[in-house]
Design an enzyme around this catalytic site. Structure first.
Site, PDB file in Angstrom:
ATOM      1  N   ALA A 190      -9.801  -6.186   5.257  1.00 46.41           N
ATOM      2  CA  ALA A 190     -10.408  -4.958   5.769  1.00 46.41           C
ATOM      3  C   ALA A 190      -9.330  -4.056   6.362  1.00 46.41           C
ATOM      4  CB  ALA A 190     -11.488  -5.300   6.801  1.00 46.41           C
ATOM      5  N   ARG A 191      -9.202  -4.062   7.671  1.00 46.45           N
ATOM      6  CA  ARG A 191      -8.168  -3.325   8.392  1.00 46.45           C
ATOM      7  C   ARG A 191      -7.620  -4.238   9.484  1.00 46.45           C
ATOM      8  NH1 ARG A 191      -8.356  -0.352   4.717  1.00 46.45           N
ATOM      9  NH2 ARG A 191      -8.525   1.935   4.649  1.00 46.45           N
ATOM     10  N   GLU A 220       1.554  -1.718  10.269  1.00 49.02           N
ATOM     11  CA  GLU A 220       2.061  -1.922   8.914  1.00 49.02           C
ATOM     12  C   GLU A 220       3.216  -0.973   8.614  1.00 49.02           C
ATOM     13  OE1 GLU A 220      -1.151  -1.670   6.104  1.00 49.02           O
ATOM     14  OE2 GLU A 220      -2.270  -3.302   7.044  1.00 49.02           O
ATOM     15  N   HIS A 239      -0.956  -5.697   2.094  1.00 48.95           N
ATOM     16  CA  HIS A 239      -2.017  -4.688   1.963  1.00 48.95           C
ATOM     17  C   HIS A 239      -2.166  -4.238   0.511  1.00 48.95           C
ATOM     18  CE1 HIS A 239      -4.324  -1.352   4.324  1.00 48.95           C
ATOM     19  NE2 HIS A 239      -4.955  -1.702   3.220  1.00 48.95           N
TER      20      HIS A 239
END
Length: 277
Positions: A190-191, A220, A239
């Site tokens: 997700a995040r 990130e 990611h």
């Protein structure tokens, strides 16, 4: 950026947008992003109010679901340990766990979470969803988000596919991690900030859960000094869950559809549209 003062439309990925760029575009009317989420964009203070924002939500489902399943298998089958053994020329057989018969809690039932649920059900898993929806194909049960702590103890795998917003900030915190089984695995596609990262690091170090696979991080790229890199019960990917070989064409298809609508004055027909307030 020299041409930003005359720009009316922007299309790009998250790293393309920042406060100086948006602040230098007084004529900006519409921003198309190449991601499903737009939380990164609306947090930029120089994004003018009234700007049309569209995303590519809907093109990531299959690859996100496949990545979630792959990470579940990598954790259960101890793939990182097997690869480490290969590099060291060691014939050592780590413990193997199958998915069949296990329970997975999928937090977020959008396109990606919904497709992951179907894949898990096909593999013989018991599938529980956490969502505002009351039911979904392939899910044995769906509960609202305020029941998350009640279903976490049932899960052998917990997969996060929920959008990032104020209500999901640190949704998985120390209390949630304590509610998980000690043999459970956590997967986040997700995040990063859906998880309280320091609490997760502590839980992984103490082996309070079996392991975690993280495709996202609170910062990130994940900083080289992050303890997550060195944990033997953590799998880190950069990611890339939403990526695939057709990604550019899929994103362009959404953009071109929206561009035609925009140029023809049919703003209401643009997909994944909202107005920044």
């Amino acid at each position: 950026r020299v041409h930003a003062p005359g720009v009316e439309v922007m299309f790009g990925m998250p790293r393309a947008f920042d406060a100086p760029l948006l602040g230098a575009a007084p004529k900006l009317r519409w921003v198309q992003v190449g991601t499903a989420g737009t939380d990164f964009l609306v947090r930029i203070p120089t994004l003018p109010r009234g700007t049309l924002v569209t995303s590519t939500r809907g093109i990531h489902g299959p690859q996100m679901a496949e990545m979630g399943l792959m990470l579940m298998m990598a954790l259960g089958r101890r793939l990182p340990q097997c690869l480490a053994n290969q590099r060291e020329h060691r014939w050592n057989r780590p413990e193997q766990r199958r998915l069949f018969g296990k329970t997975v809690v999928i937090v977020g039932i959008g396109q990606s979470g919904g497709q992951l649920g179907l894949l898990c059900k096909t593999l013989g898993m018991h599938v529980i969803g956490v969502s505002g929806r009351s039911e979904a194909p392939g899910f044995d049960r769906v509960v609202p988000r305020d029941k998350l702590l009640e279903v976490l103890p049932e899960a052998h795998f917990v997969v996060l596919v929920v959008p990032y917003e104020a209500a999901t900030h640190h949704l998985i915190n120390a209390r949630a991690l304590e509610a998980m089984r000690p043999d459970a695995f956590l997967v986040n596609i997700a995040r990063g900030n859906v998880i309280d990262e320091p609490a997760l690091i502590e839980a992984l170090r103490a082996k309070r859960i079996a392991g975690a696979a993280l495709d996202v991080a609170s910062k990130e790229p994940l900083p080289p000094e992050s303890p997550l890199w060195a944990l033997d019960n953590a799998v880190i990917t950069p990611h890339c869950a939403g990526e695939c070989e057709e990604f550019v064409q899929l994103a362009l298809d959404v953009f071109m559809n929206n561009l035609h609508c925009y140029l023809e004055g049919r703003v209401g027909d643009m997909v994944n549209l909202f107005t920044h307030q």
